[in-house]
Motif scaffolding. Structure first.
Motif, PDB file in Angstrom:
ATOM      1  N   UNK A  45       0.819  -1.073  -0.038  1.00 51.46           N
ATOM      2  CA  UNK A  45      -0.136  -0.064  -0.110  1.00 51.46           C
ATOM      3  C   UNK A  45       0.897   1.302   0.043  1.00 51.46           C
ATOM      4  N   UNK A  46       2.039   1.170   0.432  1.00 50.99           N
ATOM      5  CA  UNK A  46       2.971   2.475   0.456  1.00 50.99           C
ATOM      6  C   UNK A  46       3.520   2.509  -0.943  1.00 50.99           C
ATOM      7  N   UNK A  47       3.836   1.546  -1.542  1.00 53.59           N
ATOM      8  CA  UNK A  47       4.513   1.795  -2.780  1.00 53.59           C
ATOM      9  C   UNK A  47       3.226   2.161  -3.884  1.00 53.59           C
ATOM     10  N   UNK A  48       2.044   1.613  -3.707  1.00 47.81           N
ATOM     11  CA  UNK A  48       0.846   2.281  -4.406  1.00 47.81           C
ATOM     12  C   UNK A  48       0.600   3.403  -4.358  1.00 47.81           C
ATOM     13  N   UNK A  49       0.541   4.020  -3.103  1.00 48.95           N
ATOM     14  CA  UNK A  49       0.002   5.375  -2.762  1.00 48.95           C
ATOM     15  C   UNK A  49       1.215   6.275  -3.362  1.00 48.95           C
ATOM     16  N   UNK A  50       2.463   5.842  -3.090  1.00 50.09           N
ATOM     17  CA  UNK A  50       3.657   6.885  -3.433  1.00 50.09           C
ATOM     18  C   UNK A  50       3.539   6.882  -5.034  1.00 50.09           C
ATOM     19  N   UNK A  51       3.459   5.779  -5.995  1.00 50.52           N
ATOM     20  CA  UNK A  51       3.516   5.497  -7.134  1.00 50.52           C
ATOM     21  C   UNK A  51       2.550   6.464  -7.709  1.00 50.52           C
ATOM     22  N   UNK A  52       1.375   5.999  -7.164  1.00 46.86           N
ATOM     23  CA  UNK A  52       0.095   6.673  -7.969  1.00 46.86           C
ATOM     24  C   UNK A  52       0.061   8.220  -7.612  1.00 46.86           C
ATOM     25  N   UNK A  53       0.537   8.789  -6.444  1.00 50.34           N
ATOM     26  CA  UNK A  53       0.530  10.284  -6.252  1.00 50.34           C
ATOM     27  C   UNK A  53       1.627  10.710  -6.906  1.00 50.34           C
ATOM     28  N   UNK A  54       2.826  10.434  -7.175  1.00 50.01           N
ATOM     29  CA  UNK A  54       3.906  10.918  -7.905  1.00 50.01           C
ATOM     30  C   UNK A  54       3.510  10.910  -9.259  1.00 50.01           C
ATOM     31  N   UNK A  55       3.044   9.927  -9.835  1.00 53.34           N
ATOM     32  CA  UNK A  55       2.729   9.989 -11.227  1.00 53.34           C
ATOM     33  C   UNK A  55       1.673  10.661 -11.654  1.00 53.34           C
ATOM     34  N   UNK A  56       0.415  10.880 -10.723  1.00 55.71           N
ATOM     35  CA  UNK A  56      -0.547  11.619 -10.999  1.00 55.71           C
ATOM     36  C   UNK A  56      -0.236  13.001 -10.852  1.00 55.71           C
ATOM     37  N   UNK A  57       0.363  13.593 -10.075  1.00 52.35           N
ATOM     38  CA  UNK A  57       0.900  14.899  -9.709  1.00 52.35           C
ATOM     39  C   UNK A  57       1.882  15.253 -10.955  1.00 52.35           C
ATOM     40  N   UNK A  58       2.775  14.679 -11.176  1.00 48.08           N
ATOM     41  CA  UNK A  58       3.667  14.901 -12.300  1.00 48.08           C
ATOM     42  C   UNK A  58       3.029  15.073 -13.604  1.00 48.08           C
ATOM     43  N   UNK A  59       2.435  14.051 -14.061  1.00 46.13           N
ATOM     44  CA  UNK A  59       1.373  13.902 -15.276  1.00 46.13           C
ATOM     45  C   UNK A  59       0.367  14.986 -15.523  1.00 46.13           C
ATOM     46  N   UNK A  60      -0.229  15.396 -14.379  1.00 41.62           N
ATOM     47  CA  UNK A  60      -1.367  16.423 -14.407  1.00 41.62           C
ATOM     48  C   UNK A  60      -0.845  17.732 -14.655  1.00 41.62           C
ATOM     49  N   UNK A 114      -5.098  11.089 -14.015  1.00 49.49           N
ATOM     50  CA  UNK A 114      -5.111  10.174 -12.830  1.00 49.49           C
ATOM     51  C   UNK A 114      -4.688   8.936 -13.003  1.00 49.49           C
ATOM     52  N   UNK A 115      -3.642   8.318 -12.228  1.00 50.69           N
ATOM     53  CA  UNK A 115      -3.468   7.258 -12.298  1.00 50.69           C
ATOM     54  C   UNK A 115      -3.874   6.278 -11.161  1.00 50.69           C
ATOM     55  N   UNK A 116      -3.530   4.877 -11.356  1.00 56.40           N
ATOM     56  CA  UNK A 116      -4.454   4.211 -10.443  1.00 56.40           C
ATOM     57  C   UNK A 116      -3.911   2.673 -10.327  1.00 56.40           C
ATOM     58  N   UNK A 117      -4.001   2.031  -9.415  1.00 50.04           N
ATOM     59  CA  UNK A 117      -3.772   0.419  -9.274  1.00 50.04           C
ATOM     60  C   UNK A 117      -4.650  -0.124 -10.228  1.00 50.04           C
ATOM     61  N   UNK A 118      -4.179  -1.295 -10.736  1.00 49.76           N
ATOM     62  CA  UNK A 118      -4.914  -2.000 -11.471  1.00 49.76           C
ATOM     63  C   UNK A 118      -5.984  -3.114 -10.594  1.00 49.76           C
ATOM     64  N   UNK A 119      -7.262  -2.495 -10.589  1.00 52.37           N
ATOM     65  CA  UNK A 119      -8.232  -3.491  -9.709  1.00 52.37           C
ATOM     66  C   UNK A 119      -8.558  -4.592 -10.427  1.00 52.37           C
ATOM     67  N   UNK A 120      -8.904  -4.835 -11.697  1.00 50.59           N
ATOM     68  CA  UNK A 120      -8.963  -5.875 -12.185  1.00 50.59           C
ATOM     69  C   UNK A 120      -7.772  -6.834 -12.080  1.00 50.59           C
ATOM     70  N   UNK A 121      -6.464  -6.315 -12.362  1.00 45.57           N
ATOM     71  CA  UNK A 121      -5.355  -6.823 -12.152  1.00 45.57           C
ATOM     72  C   UNK A 121      -5.327  -7.692 -10.735  1.00 45.57           C
ATOM     73  N   UNK A 122      -5.620  -6.706  -9.665  1.00 47.91           N
ATOM     74  CA  UNK A 122      -5.505  -7.372  -8.303  1.00 47.91           C
ATOM     75  C   UNK A 122      -6.654  -8.382  -8.186  1.00 47.91           C
ATOM     76  N   UNK A 123      -7.727  -8.345  -8.676  1.00 45.03           N
ATOM     77  CA  UNK A 123      -8.632  -9.462  -8.517  1.00 45.03           C
ATOM     78  C   UNK A 123      -8.098 -10.622  -9.261  1.00 45.03           C
ATOM     79  N   UNK A 124      -7.247 -10.506 -10.493  1.00 45.94           N
ATOM     80  CA  UNK A 124      -6.627 -11.811 -11.121  1.00 45.94           C
ATOM     81  C   UNK A 124      -5.575 -12.252 -10.068  1.00 45.94           C
ATOM     82  N   UNK A 125      -4.691 -11.290  -9.413  1.00 47.87           N
ATOM     83  CA  UNK A 125      -3.692 -11.884  -8.384  1.00 47.87           C
ATOM     84  C   UNK A 125      -4.248 -12.681  -7.140  1.00 47.87           C
ATOM     85  N   UNK A 126      -5.726 -12.463  -7.028  1.00 46.96           N
ATOM     86  CA  UNK A 126      -5.913 -12.933  -5.926  1.00 46.96           C
ATOM     87  C   UNK A 126      -6.082 -14.749  -5.818  1.00 46.96           C
ATOM     88  N   UNK A 127      -6.257 -14.966  -7.036  1.00 53.87           N
ATOM     89  CA  UNK A 127      -6.168 -16.423  -7.420  1.00 53.87           C
ATOM     90  C   UNK A 127      -5.172 -16.808  -8.226  1.00 53.87           C
TER      91      UNK A 127
END
Length: 386
Positions: free
Chosen positions: A44-59, A67-80
Protein backbone atom coordinates in the motif's frame (compact mmCIF):
# COMPACT_ATOMS: atom_id res chain seq x y z
CA UNK A 1 -3.77 29.32 -10.75
CA UNK A 2 -5.83 29.12 -7.59
CA UNK A 3 -6.65 25.97 -5.63
CA UNK A 4 -10.35 25.83 -4.78
CA UNK A 5 -12.21 23.87 -2.16
CA UNK A 6 -13.86 21.90 -4.99
CA UNK A 7 -10.44 20.71 -6.18
CA UNK A 8 -9.45 19.47 -2.72
CA UNK A 9 -12.82 17.88 -1.91
CA UNK A 10 -13.06 16.16 -5.31
CA UNK A 11 -9.53 14.81 -4.96
CA UNK A 12 -10.28 13.42 -1.49
CA UNK A 13 -13.59 11.87 -2.51
CA UNK A 14 -12.00 10.23 -5.57
CA UNK A 15 -9.29 8.66 -3.38
CA UNK A 16 -11.88 7.71 -0.75
CA UNK A 17 -14.01 5.89 -3.32
CA UNK A 18 -11.01 4.26 -5.00
CA UNK A 19 -9.57 2.89 -1.78
CA UNK A 20 -12.88 1.95 -0.20
CA UNK A 21 -14.00 -0.01 -3.24
CA UNK A 22 -10.77 -1.90 -3.95
CA UNK A 23 -8.38 -1.86 -0.96
CA UNK A 24 -9.80 -5.15 0.30
CA UNK A 25 -8.95 -6.80 -3.04
CA UNK A 26 -5.33 -5.61 -2.78
CA UNK A 27 -5.14 -7.02 0.74
CA UNK A 28 -6.49 -10.37 -0.48
CA UNK A 29 -4.00 -10.46 -3.36
CA UNK A 30 -1.03 -9.82 -1.05
CA UNK A 31 -2.30 -12.42 1.41
CA UNK A 32 -2.63 -14.99 -1.40
CA UNK A 33 1.10 -14.64 -2.05
CA UNK A 34 1.85 -15.24 1.63
CA UNK A 35 2.97 -11.66 2.28
CA UNK A 36 3.67 -10.68 5.89
CA UNK A 37 1.91 -7.75 7.55
CA UNK A 38 4.99 -5.56 6.94
CA UNK A 39 5.02 -6.55 3.27
CA UNK A 40 1.29 -5.90 2.88
CA UNK A 41 1.77 -2.43 4.35
CA UNK A 42 4.66 -1.93 1.91
CA UNK A 43 2.34 -2.81 -0.99
CA UNK A 44 0.00 0.00 0.00
CA UNK A 45 2.96 2.34 0.61
CA UNK A 46 4.32 1.68 -2.88
CA UNK A 47 0.90 2.01 -4.53
CA UNK A 48 0.11 5.29 -2.77
CA UNK A 49 3.50 6.84 -3.50
CA UNK A 50 3.52 5.62 -7.10
CA UNK A 51 0.00 6.85 -7.87
CA UNK A 52 0.65 10.15 -6.09
CA UNK A 53 3.91 11.00 -7.85
CA UNK A 54 2.70 9.93 -11.31
CA UNK A 55 -0.68 11.68 -10.99
CA UNK A 56 0.84 14.96 -9.81
CA UNK A 57 3.68 14.97 -12.37
CA UNK A 58 1.51 14.01 -15.36
CA UNK A 59 -1.35 16.37 -14.47
CA UNK A 60 1.05 19.27 -13.90
CA UNK A 61 3.01 18.58 -17.10
CA UNK A 62 -0.01 18.24 -19.40
CA UNK A 63 -2.28 20.65 -17.43
CA UNK A 64 -5.02 18.03 -17.74
CA UNK A 65 -6.64 15.76 -15.13
CA UNK A 66 -4.50 12.67 -15.70
CA UNK A 67 -5.17 10.31 -12.83
CA UNK A 68 -3.28 7.05 -12.38
CA UNK A 69 -4.40 4.13 -10.26
CA UNK A 70 -3.62 0.57 -9.34
CA UNK A 71 -5.08 -2.13 -11.56
CA UNK A 72 -8.20 -3.30 -9.72
CA UNK A 73 -8.99 -6.07 -12.28
CA UNK A 74 -5.31 -6.98 -12.06
CA UNK A 75 -5.55 -7.25 -8.28
CA UNK A 76 -8.63 -9.47 -8.63
CA UNK A 77 -6.63 -11.66 -11.01
CA UNK A 78 -3.79 -11.86 -8.49
CA UNK A 79 -6.11 -13.11 -5.74
CA UNK A 80 -6.39 -16.45 -7.53
CA UNK A 81 -3.09 -16.42 -9.46
CA UNK A 82 -0.75 -15.99 -6.47
CA UNK A 83 -2.01 -18.80 -4.27
CA UNK A 84 0.92 -21.12 -5.05
CA UNK A 85 3.46 -18.34 -5.68
CA UNK A 86 6.02 -16.83 -3.30
CA UNK A 87 6.18 -13.08 -2.72
CA UNK A 88 9.53 -12.91 -4.53
CA UNK A 89 8.13 -14.70 -7.57
CA UNK A 90 5.13 -12.37 -7.55
CA UNK A 91 7.43 -9.33 -7.56
CA UNK A 92 9.29 -10.73 -10.59
CA UNK A 93 5.95 -11.10 -12.40
CA UNK A 94 5.07 -7.48 -11.48
CA UNK A 95 8.36 -6.34 -13.02
CA UNK A 96 7.65 -8.20 -16.26
CA UNK A 97 4.17 -6.65 -16.46
CA UNK A 98 5.57 -3.13 -15.96
CA UNK A 99 8.37 -3.78 -18.47
CA UNK A 100 5.78 -4.75 -21.11
CA UNK A 101 3.69 -1.65 -20.31
CA UNK A 102 6.81 0.51 -20.72
CA UNK A 103 7.59 -1.17 -24.05
CA UNK A 104 4.09 -0.42 -25.36
CA UNK A 105 4.54 3.21 -24.34
CA UNK A 106 7.95 3.58 -25.96
CA UNK A 107 6.75 2.03 -29.24
CA UNK A 108 3.79 4.44 -29.40
CA UNK A 109 1.16 1.81 -30.17
CA UNK A 110 -1.52 3.31 -27.94
CA UNK A 111 -1.63 6.67 -29.70
CA UNK A 112 -2.38 4.95 -33.00
CA UNK A 113 -5.13 2.88 -31.40
CA UNK A 114 -6.80 5.80 -29.62
CA UNK A 115 -6.90 7.95 -32.76
CA UNK A 116 -9.23 5.36 -34.33
CA UNK A 117 -11.85 5.48 -31.55
CA UNK A 118 -14.74 7.93 -32.16
CA UNK A 119 -15.82 10.08 -29.22
CA UNK A 120 -19.32 8.60 -29.35
CA UNK A 121 -17.99 5.05 -28.86
CA UNK A 122 -15.66 6.12 -26.06
CA UNK A 123 -18.51 7.97 -24.33
CA UNK A 124 -20.83 4.98 -24.69
CA UNK A 125 -18.27 2.65 -23.17
CA UNK A 126 -17.73 4.99 -20.23
CA UNK A 127 -21.49 5.38 -19.77
CA UNK A 128 -21.76 1.60 -19.58
CA UNK A 129 -19.13 1.51 -16.85
CA UNK A 130 -20.72 4.35 -14.88
CA UNK A 131 -24.23 2.93 -15.19
CA UNK A 132 -23.37 0.29 -12.58
CA UNK A 133 -22.54 3.03 -10.09
CA UNK A 134 -25.74 4.89 -10.88
CA UNK A 135 -27.79 1.74 -10.34
CA UNK A 136 -25.76 1.05 -7.20
CA UNK A 137 -27.45 4.00 -5.51
CA UNK A 138 -30.75 2.17 -5.58
CA UNK A 139 -29.49 -1.38 -4.97
CA UNK A 140 -27.80 -0.01 -1.86
CA UNK A 141 -31.28 0.77 -0.51
CA UNK A 142 -31.65 -2.92 0.31
CA UNK A 143 -28.71 -2.75 2.74
CA UNK A 144 -28.93 0.70 4.33
CA UNK A 145 -32.21 2.28 3.26
CA UNK A 146 -32.16 5.15 5.77
CA UNK A 147 -28.62 6.29 4.94
CA UNK A 148 -29.17 6.01 1.19
CA UNK A 149 -32.55 7.79 1.24
CA UNK A 150 -31.08 10.69 3.22
CA UNK A 151 -28.06 10.97 0.89
CA UNK A 152 -30.27 10.87 -2.20
CA UNK A 153 -32.71 13.39 -0.75
CA UNK A 154 -29.90 15.83 0.08
CA UNK A 155 -28.53 15.43 -3.46
CA UNK A 156 -31.88 16.21 -5.06
CA UNK A 157 -32.86 19.08 -2.74
CA UNK A 158 -29.50 20.79 -2.25
CA UNK A 159 -27.97 20.29 -5.72
CA UNK A 160 -28.72 23.79 -6.96
CA UNK A 161 -27.77 25.62 -3.77
CA UNK A 162 -24.69 23.78 -2.49
CA UNK A 163 -22.68 23.75 -5.72
CA UNK A 164 -19.17 22.31 -5.18
CA UNK A 165 -19.99 21.63 -1.53
CA UNK A 166 -22.70 19.11 -2.46
CA UNK A 167 -20.75 15.82 -2.53
CA UNK A 168 -18.48 16.70 0.45
CA UNK A 169 -21.60 17.78 2.36
CA UNK A 170 -23.34 14.49 1.59
CA UNK A 171 -20.28 12.58 2.81
CA UNK A 172 -20.23 14.50 6.12
CA UNK A 173 -23.97 13.93 6.61
CA UNK A 174 -23.56 10.20 5.86
CA UNK A 175 -20.73 9.88 8.41
CA UNK A 176 -22.72 11.73 11.08
CA UNK A 177 -25.84 9.67 10.41
CA UNK A 178 -23.77 6.46 10.48
CA UNK A 179 -22.45 7.48 13.91
CA UNK A 180 -25.93 8.31 15.22
CA UNK A 181 -27.33 4.97 14.05
CA UNK A 182 -24.40 2.96 15.39
CA UNK A 183 -23.14 2.06 11.91
CA UNK A 184 -19.71 3.70 12.28
CA UNK A 185 -17.15 0.94 12.82
CA UNK A 186 -13.99 2.21 14.53
CA UNK A 187 -12.68 -1.19 15.61
CA UNK A 188 -10.20 -1.49 12.71
CA UNK A 189 -8.71 2.01 12.97
CA UNK A 190 -4.91 2.16 13.10
CA UNK A 191 -2.53 5.11 13.35
CA UNK A 192 1.12 5.50 12.43
CA UNK A 193 3.62 6.01 9.61
CA UNK A 194 4.28 3.22 7.14
CA UNK A 195 7.65 2.13 5.82
CA UNK A 196 8.53 0.28 2.60
CA UNK A 197 9.97 -3.23 2.66
CA UNK A 198 12.20 -4.39 -0.19
CA UNK A 199 11.23 -7.78 -1.62
CA UNK A 200 13.91 -9.47 -3.71
CA UNK A 201 12.47 -10.68 -7.05
CA UNK A 202 12.68 -14.38 -7.81
CA UNK A 203 12.50 -14.92 -11.57
CA UNK A 204 10.74 -18.19 -12.39
CA UNK A 205 9.68 -18.53 -16.00
CA UNK A 206 6.43 -20.34 -15.14
CA UNK A 207 5.33 -17.55 -12.82
CA UNK A 208 6.38 -14.89 -15.31
CA UNK A 209 4.21 -16.49 -18.01
CA UNK A 210 1.24 -17.46 -15.84
CA UNK A 211 1.07 -14.25 -13.75
CA UNK A 212 3.08 -11.47 -15.42
CA UNK A 213 1.62 -11.71 -18.92
CA UNK A 214 -2.06 -12.08 -17.84
CA UNK A 215 -1.57 -9.14 -15.46
CA UNK A 216 -0.22 -7.07 -18.36
CA UNK A 217 -3.14 -7.99 -20.66
CA UNK A 218 -5.80 -7.31 -18.02
CA UNK A 219 -4.19 -3.99 -17.04
CA UNK A 220 -3.98 -2.76 -20.63
CA UNK A 221 -7.40 -3.98 -21.77
CA UNK A 222 -9.48 -3.44 -18.63
CA UNK A 223 -7.76 -0.34 -17.22
CA UNK A 224 -5.59 1.64 -19.64
CA UNK A 225 -7.91 1.44 -22.63
CA UNK A 226 -11.00 2.58 -20.67
CA UNK A 227 -8.85 5.16 -18.87
CA UNK A 228 -7.80 6.85 -22.10
CA UNK A 229 -11.36 6.53 -23.40
CA UNK A 230 -12.49 8.53 -20.36
CA UNK A 231 -10.08 11.33 -21.27
CA UNK A 232 -11.27 11.27 -24.88
CA UNK A 233 -14.93 11.25 -23.84
CA UNK A 234 -14.32 14.37 -21.74
CA UNK A 235 -12.60 16.23 -24.56
CA UNK A 236 -8.98 15.85 -23.42
CA UNK A 237 -6.29 15.05 -26.00
CA UNK A 238 -3.12 13.56 -24.51
CA UNK A 239 0.10 11.89 -25.53
CA UNK A 240 -0.81 8.33 -24.61
CA UNK A 241 2.69 6.97 -25.23
CA UNK A 242 4.30 9.25 -22.64
CA UNK A 243 1.66 8.45 -20.05
CA UNK A 244 1.93 4.71 -20.62
CA UNK A 245 5.71 4.94 -20.39
CA UNK A 246 5.54 6.83 -17.08
CA UNK A 247 3.14 4.29 -15.54
CA UNK A 248 5.32 1.43 -16.75
CA UNK A 249 8.51 2.92 -15.35
CA UNK A 250 6.75 3.69 -12.06
CA UNK A 251 5.82 0.03 -11.81
CA UNK A 252 9.36 -1.12 -12.60
CA UNK A 253 10.80 1.04 -9.84
CA UNK A 254 8.20 0.19 -7.19
CA UNK A 255 7.50 -3.48 -7.99
CA UNK A 256 10.10 -4.73 -5.44
CA UNK A 257 8.21 -2.76 -2.79
CA UNK A 258 4.78 -4.10 -3.79
CA UNK A 259 3.65 -1.79 -6.60
CA UNK A 260 2.18 -4.53 -8.77
CA UNK A 261 0.81 -2.41 -11.67
CA UNK A 262 0.07 1.24 -12.42
CA UNK A 263 -2.28 2.47 -15.12
CA UNK A 264 -4.59 5.28 -16.12
CA UNK A 265 -7.71 5.53 -13.94
CA UNK A 266 -11.21 5.33 -15.36
CA UNK A 267 -13.70 5.71 -12.49
CA UNK A 268 -11.70 8.00 -10.22
CA UNK A 269 -10.37 9.85 -13.26
CA UNK A 270 -13.95 10.54 -14.34
CA UNK A 271 -14.68 12.03 -10.92
CA UNK A 272 -11.85 14.55 -11.37
CA UNK A 273 -13.16 15.42 -14.85
CA UNK A 274 -16.71 16.19 -13.68
CA UNK A 275 -18.36 19.55 -13.07
CA UNK A 276 -18.00 18.90 -9.35
CA UNK A 277 -14.24 19.41 -9.71
CA UNK A 278 -14.51 22.72 -11.57
CA UNK A 279 -16.90 24.33 -14.03
CA UNK A 280 -13.90 25.15 -16.22
CA UNK A 281 -12.51 21.96 -17.85
CA UNK A 282 -9.10 23.65 -18.16
CA UNK A 283 -8.77 23.87 -14.36
CA UNK A 284 -9.85 20.35 -13.47
CA UNK A 285 -6.25 19.18 -13.50
CA UNK A 286 -5.94 20.90 -10.11
CA UNK A 287 -8.41 18.37 -8.69
CA UNK A 288 -6.19 15.59 -10.06
CA UNK A 289 -3.15 17.18 -8.39
CA UNK A 290 -5.07 17.39 -5.10
CA UNK A 291 -5.94 13.73 -5.56
CA UNK A 292 -2.24 12.99 -6.05
CA UNK A 293 -1.46 14.66 -2.72
CA UNK A 294 -4.03 12.46 -0.98
CA UNK A 295 -2.47 9.46 -2.72
CA UNK A 296 0.88 10.42 -1.18
CA UNK A 297 -0.72 10.73 2.26
CA UNK A 298 -2.35 7.34 1.70
CA UNK A 299 1.10 5.91 1.03
CA UNK A 300 2.88 7.53 3.97
CA UNK A 301 0.07 6.57 6.35
CA UNK A 302 -0.84 3.35 4.50
CA UNK A 303 -2.21 1.29 7.39
CA UNK A 304 -4.08 4.26 8.88
CA UNK A 305 -5.49 5.41 5.55
CA UNK A 306 -6.78 1.99 4.51
CA UNK A 307 -8.47 1.48 7.88
CA UNK A 308 -10.23 4.83 7.45
CA UNK A 309 -12.39 3.39 4.69
CA UNK A 310 -13.74 0.64 6.90
CA UNK A 311 -15.52 3.23 9.05
CA UNK A 312 -18.71 3.65 7.05
CA UNK A 313 -20.98 0.95 5.58
CA UNK A 314 -20.20 -0.12 2.01
CA UNK A 315 -23.63 1.18 0.96
CA UNK A 316 -22.45 4.72 1.76
CA UNK A 317 -19.41 4.34 -0.49
CA UNK A 318 -21.53 2.90 -3.30
CA UNK A 319 -24.10 5.69 -3.07
CA UNK A 320 -21.47 8.42 -2.84
CA UNK A 321 -19.74 7.08 -5.96
CA UNK A 322 -23.00 7.01 -7.89
CA UNK A 323 -23.93 10.56 -6.91
CA UNK A 324 -20.43 11.92 -7.63
CA UNK A 325 -20.47 10.37 -11.11
CA UNK A 326 -24.00 11.46 -12.02
CA UNK A 327 -22.96 14.56 -14.06
CA UNK A 328 -20.36 12.53 -15.97
CA UNK A 329 -22.88 9.80 -16.75
CA UNK A 330 -25.33 12.38 -18.11
CA UNK A 331 -22.67 13.94 -20.33
CA UNK A 332 -21.49 10.58 -21.66
CA UNK A 333 -25.01 9.49 -22.60
CA UNK A 334 -25.53 12.78 -24.45
CA UNK A 335 -22.21 12.47 -26.31
CA UNK A 336 -22.89 8.85 -27.24
CA UNK A 337 -26.28 9.54 -28.79
CA UNK A 338 -25.89 13.06 -30.18
CA UNK A 339 -24.66 11.91 -33.63
CA UNK A 340 -27.29 9.94 -35.55
CA UNK A 341 -24.56 8.22 -37.60
CA UNK A 342 -22.86 6.65 -34.58
CA UNK A 343 -25.92 5.97 -32.45
CA UNK A 344 -26.26 2.22 -33.05
CA UNK A 345 -22.53 1.35 -32.67
CA UNK A 346 -22.49 3.49 -29.52
CA UNK A 347 -25.58 1.75 -28.19
CA UNK A 348 -23.95 -1.66 -28.78
CA UNK A 349 -20.85 -0.52 -26.90
CA UNK A 350 -23.00 0.83 -24.05
CA UNK A 351 -25.13 -2.31 -23.66
CA UNK A 352 -22.26 -4.81 -23.71
CA UNK A 353 -20.21 -2.72 -21.28
CA UNK A 354 -23.19 -2.27 -18.97
CA UNK A 355 -23.79 -6.04 -18.96
CA UNK A 356 -20.73 -6.46 -16.74
CA UNK A 357 -19.76 -9.80 -18.26
CA UNK A 358 -16.18 -11.01 -17.91
CA UNK A 359 -14.67 -13.01 -20.78
CA UNK A 360 -11.19 -14.56 -20.68
CA UNK A 361 -10.47 -12.63 -17.50
CA UNK A 362 -11.05 -9.28 -19.25
CA UNK A 363 -13.79 -6.91 -18.08
CA UNK A 364 -16.80 -5.91 -20.18
CA UNK A 365 -15.46 -2.39 -20.87
CA UNK A 366 -12.92 -3.81 -23.34
CA UNK A 367 -15.45 -6.06 -25.08
CA UNK A 368 -18.02 -3.26 -25.26
CA UNK A 369 -15.47 -0.95 -26.86
CA UNK A 370 -14.42 -3.71 -29.28
CA UNK A 371 -18.02 -4.47 -30.33
CA UNK A 372 -18.77 -0.77 -30.78
CA UNK A 373 -15.70 -0.33 -33.00
CA UNK A 374 -16.57 -3.39 -35.11
CA UNK A 375 -20.11 -2.07 -35.66
CA UNK A 376 -18.70 1.38 -36.43
CA UNK A 377 -16.20 0.07 -39.00
CA UNK A 378 -18.80 -2.15 -40.70
CA UNK A 379 -21.23 0.77 -40.83
CA UNK A 380 -18.59 3.05 -42.36
CA UNK A 381 -17.79 0.45 -45.04
CA UNK A 382 -21.49 -0.02 -45.84
CA UNK A 383 -21.97 3.74 -46.19
CA UNK A 384 -18.90 4.00 -48.44
CA UNK A 385 -20.23 1.25 -50.74
CA UNK A 386 -23.70 2.82 -50.84
Amino acid sequence: MKIKFSHISTGFIAVFIGYASAAAIIFQAATSAGASQEQITSWFWALGIGMGVSTISLSWHFKQPIVTAWSTPGAALLVTSLQDVTVGQAVAAFMLCSALITLVGVLGWFDKLLSQIPTAIASAMLAGVLLQFGLGIFTALLDEWLLVVVMLAVYIIAKVHWGHYLIPGILVIAILLSALTGKLDTSMMEFGLSTPTFISPDFQWLTLVSVGIPLFIVTMASQNLPGFAVLKANGYQVNASRIITVTGLTGLILAPLGGFAFNLAALTGAICMSDNADKDPKLRYLAAIAMGVFYLLAGVFAASFVSLFTLVPSAVVMTLAGLALMPTLCRCLMNALVDSTDKEPALMAFLLTASGINLLGIASAFWGLLLGMICYWLQQKSMAVA
